[in-house]
Each structure stands twice: as C-alpha cells, then as structure tokens.
Write an enzyme that holds these catalytic residues in place. Sequence first.
Site, PDB file in Angstrom:
ATOM      1  N   ASN A 110      39.409  37.061  31.419  1.00  0.00           N
ATOM      2  CA  ASN A 110      39.030  36.469  32.706  1.00  0.00           C
ATOM      3  C   ASN A 110      38.848  37.547  33.766  1.00  0.00           C
ATOM      4  O   ASN A 110      38.219  37.314  34.798  1.00  0.00           O
ATOM      5  CB  ASN A 110      40.059  35.426  33.159  1.00  0.00           C
ATOM      6  CG  ASN A 110      41.485  35.935  33.061  1.00  0.00           C
ATOM      7  OD1 ASN A 110      41.733  37.051  32.629  1.00  0.00           O
ATOM      8  ND2 ASN A 110      42.435  35.110  33.457  1.00  0.00           N
ATOM      9  N   ASP A 207      44.646  33.254  28.514  1.00  0.00           N
ATOM     10  CA  ASP A 207      45.329  33.406  29.787  1.00  0.00           C
ATOM     11  C   ASP A 207      44.592  32.641  30.883  1.00  0.00           C
ATOM     12  O   ASP A 207      43.364  32.709  30.986  1.00  0.00           O
ATOM     13  CB  ASP A 207      45.389  34.898  30.137  1.00  0.00           C
ATOM     14  CG  ASP A 207      46.182  35.194  31.386  1.00  0.00           C
ATOM     15  OD1 ASP A 207      47.366  34.833  31.429  1.00  0.00           O
ATOM     16  OD2 ASP A 207      45.623  35.804  32.311  1.00  0.00           O
ATOM     17  N   GLU A 265      46.841  28.390  28.408  1.00  0.00           N
ATOM     18  CA  GLU A 265      47.727  28.311  29.566  1.00  0.00           C
ATOM     19  C   GLU A 265      46.996  27.505  30.637  1.00  0.00           C
ATOM     20  O   GLU A 265      46.117  28.014  31.335  1.00  0.00           O
ATOM     21  CB  GLU A 265      48.057  29.710  30.086  1.00  0.00           C
ATOM     22  CG  GLU A 265      49.001  29.684  31.285  1.00  0.00           C
ATOM     23  CD  GLU A 265      49.144  31.047  31.945  1.00  0.00           C
ATOM     24  OE1 GLU A 265      50.254  31.350  32.415  1.00  0.00           O
ATOM     25  OE2 GLU A 265      48.150  31.797  32.013  1.00  0.00           O
TER      26      GLU A 265
END
Length: 570
Positions: A110, A207, A265
């Site tokens: 990301n 993530d 997540e």
Amino acid sequence: MTKPVPIDAADLWWRHAVYYCLDIETFQDSDGDGVGDIPGLISRVPYLADLGVTCLWLMPFFPTAHRDDGYDITDFFAVDPRLGTLGDLVELVRVARSHGIRIIIDFVMNHTSDQHPWFRHARRSPDDPKRHWYVWRDEPPENPDPPVFPGDEDSTWTHDEKAGQYFLHHFFHTQPDLNVALPEVRREIDKNLGLWLEIGISGFRIDAVPFMFSSAVTDTGAHGSNAGGTGGDGTAADEYDGMDHLARIRGFVSRRSAEAFLLGEVNLPYEQQMPWFGQARDGLQLQFDFPTMQRLYLALARGDATPLAESLRSRPAVDVAQQWAHFARNHDELTLDQLSDEERDEVFAAYAPDEAMRVYGRGIRRRLPSMLEDERAVRMVYSLIFSLPGAPVLFYGEEIGMGDNLEIDGRIAVRTPMQWTRDGGFTTAPPRRQVRRMATEPYGPEGANVEDQRSDQGSLWRHIQRLTRMYRDAPSQAWSELEVLKGAPPQVLAHVCRGEGWAMLALHNLSRDGTTVRVTVAPESSDEAWMTDRVPEERIDASAPIALELEPYGWRWLELDPADARVRVR
C-alpha cells in the site's frame, strides 16, 4: 471480475490452522550480532511445532529504511541482509514444511519507503515514468483523510521540496502511498506475489486493506491517479474499483497456488467488513475479528460478559470459503477505536491508567499479562479465543506471558526480543548491541521464559499447548455454528459450537472481583444426554440439570453427546 476458482475442501487448511506471528529480527539471533535472523528462526521451528503451531506469519523481512520497524520497505523483492538471504528463506520454508508448518508473509504494497528507488525517481521530474506511481497534488484537498498516526503526523499530505508538490501518505510521511490504480503498479504487485508463491509461501496477510484498495485518487486535482490512462483491465482510471482489484489479486494467488490464501487486516464494524470477503471466491478468505476483540476488553474491564456476547451474536455468518481470525493481542497497539468514548475510557481506566500506556488516543501499548496482572485471567482469555469458531492467532511470546517495555516508543513497546531463558537467550551480543531492549520484569526473561515453562506441566506454556491440541483434535470446532446462550450469570459467556456430528458447550467466567460463579446447565428434553469435560477428560450425566462452579476466571469446555442435544443455562 475474475472467473471463480473451484473450491476443494482439502485446500481449506487455513480455516483451522493455529497461527503464530513473529518478527524475525526479535526472535532468535544465530550469529551474535544482536539481530534475529532466519537461521536463528530455523533453529526454533521444532519449538513452534511442539507448541502446536501450524502456520507461521512473518512480519516484514524486506530491506527497509528503519523508520517503521520494517513496514517502510525499500525493496519488495529481496530479504534484508541483516536477517539472511533468499536461500535462507527457502530453507526456512522447507524446514517448516517438514514440521507441518506453512508460512505466510506480510504484504505491504500500500506504500513504500521514501527511500525506495521508485519514489526517488518519482521526485525527480513530473515527466519521470515513476511519477504516477504515487499520488501527487499541487495543493492538499480541503477535507483530507485523517492520518492513521495522529500526533505523529498532522496530515496525510506532505509537501516535497524536490518534487514541488504534495504527496499522499495515510501512514508516516516517510511512507508515500502507492497508486495501485496504475497498471504498472498492479503488475509489480502481481510479480511480487508470484515471487513469494514460487519460493513456497502459502499466503499473505494484507496490511491495512481499506487503505491499500482505496488510495488511488481520481479527482482532477490529483496527479498520479492514472488520469488519462487505463486501469489494469483497460477500464478508465476513474472506474477503478478496489474490491474488484482485490478479487483480481485473489484470482492471481489462487491460480498460482491451490493452497494459498489472503488474510486481511480490516479494522471496521461487521457491516463494513463483510464486503471485503467478497462473493465467496473473490475476496479475502480470512479477516481478523476486530469488533469481538475490542468488546472482549470492554467485557474484561467491566467483569461482565454482556458486551462480548452482544458482539458475537451480531457477528455475520460466513461462507465455507471464508473464516474469522481471533486474537487477544497483535503486533500493533491494542486498538479500541470501535468503542464509544465512554467505553474506551472504561478500558483505559482498567488497563492503561497512565497516559504513557496509551497511544494515538485510541489504543494501549501493553501486552496482555501486564494489563490483566492475573495469570488466571490470561489463561481464561486464551481458552475463550480457542473455543470460538474461527482460527486462533498468537503473537510471539504470548505463550509464556511475555510483557512489554514502556521505555520503548509507541507501538514498538510490545515487540521486544523473545525470552528463551532467564538471561534472555535471544542473542549472545551485549545489551548495547541488541536490536531492542528486553521486556521489563516481572514479565521479562527472569519471570517469563521458555526454558522454565516447558519443564513445568502447570505453566502458561503448557496451557497454550493443551489448547492448541484440543483445537486441532476437533477440527469441526473451527467451522462450527456459534450460538451464544442467554440466561447465564452476567459474568459468564456461555456459547455452543455446533458442527456436523459434533457440539461443545463453553463457559468462561469474566468476573474481576474474584467471584466464584455457579452455572446450572439443563437439558431441553429428558432424553439421555452426556457431556464430556475436555479438561480433564470426564464424562458427566447431563440428562438432568447439573450445577457447575466456575472459579474466578474459570472456564469449562464440555462436549455434548448426542451432538444435537440442546441445553439451557442459568
């Protein structure tokens, strides 16, 4: 949309795995330089197998600028030389497999480090091919997203003098967001996933899922959003759909490896989490159950199971190709952002009374033993985690009641070196050369270590080992249906896990005042029924009401026979 891949039950191993998260640099040092490494981890694989771990989750091990404990990556296609080599990683995968353990890794595309060659190129000129790999604006938007780390960052936009523009970063300003709508970036993501799958990695913990798949900016004031270009499938950039992109990643991973999966997540309420599961075959397979975790701590703070029971009753059922992942503590701050301000204050008052124990106004930077200060409570919490339908996730050191070190800044306070012996055992290097200070006593190495606890049949380590074995002995528990019973005393969570030909009643006493609670279990019919107490193995006649006493923080797992027997509690 990616064409669905047929599901084979044999490929759903991740639904009933026992997960164990660790950071290589703080687990075991093999060469005495003060930094944990892959050879050191390899030497500890038999230990993990003995504990009952079946899937090892590795935190980032890539080259890094060391600004965010490895999450600020400078090369997604390599291993940090401090930790070892790609060859070492291949050997780790082989040794783990030989012990019945698969490995998943953190996937953090990301953002990159601001020291990554991609960002260095992007800063040089608006005409550089890498410029659009990130998200730029001449001026920040009027209503920008709030930073993930309030206090450490004032904005999600930072001006870069060399580039002459502002760049987007949801996390630290040293971690510019990648523009994942850009075809070139998406191809890099595919290549990176493909590399680790070829090495033998069995899945990825993605993530900050909502940030990764929504960071592409498509308004005309932003540059780097693929404006004027196309998405990876030829669609216009302003048609970018993050969930569609996730589905494509899922399809790519499934095509490359029948066993691989995605753990996400997604710290959102249930109604906002569910879309990330997708339509059975095109989203995440596992998601962390953040709502239940946060309500668990509120219930513990109150000594009342009601908040936890309400959360579990509201949890949506999931498809056969999906699963919830349960945890008591992870590698970040103990986030309480889904609680109301008043509820959060209750938990702070109970477990983080000192402002130094808190972080970002929403979380606690302590481990479970130092918060609860009662090993009976710690044992009960892990019993509860393992007793729920879903997959349990442990953070390294939880099995010995390892503590934290509040002298270490921020979230890193809970990422201290693993405690193998009374003098640490993590490394032979002197303290000044160790990658991080040890946890403080009484939850440091002298008070909590592997060597002492493995030789003690009554230790917390043995307790966790028994839980992993009970969980693995009854795989139906992982994907069973959950029924939270009404009528139990308010301190007690009473729930039934019911699978095909198998059912279990679990009772957990969350009382904080040292109260022993009596729970009466009664059959709904007078037919012959039995319960088998799983600790110890004891058969109980349940054809008539029976009274069970739960000591402070006591718990019971009771297998029902026949499996379709119905019980009431009061």
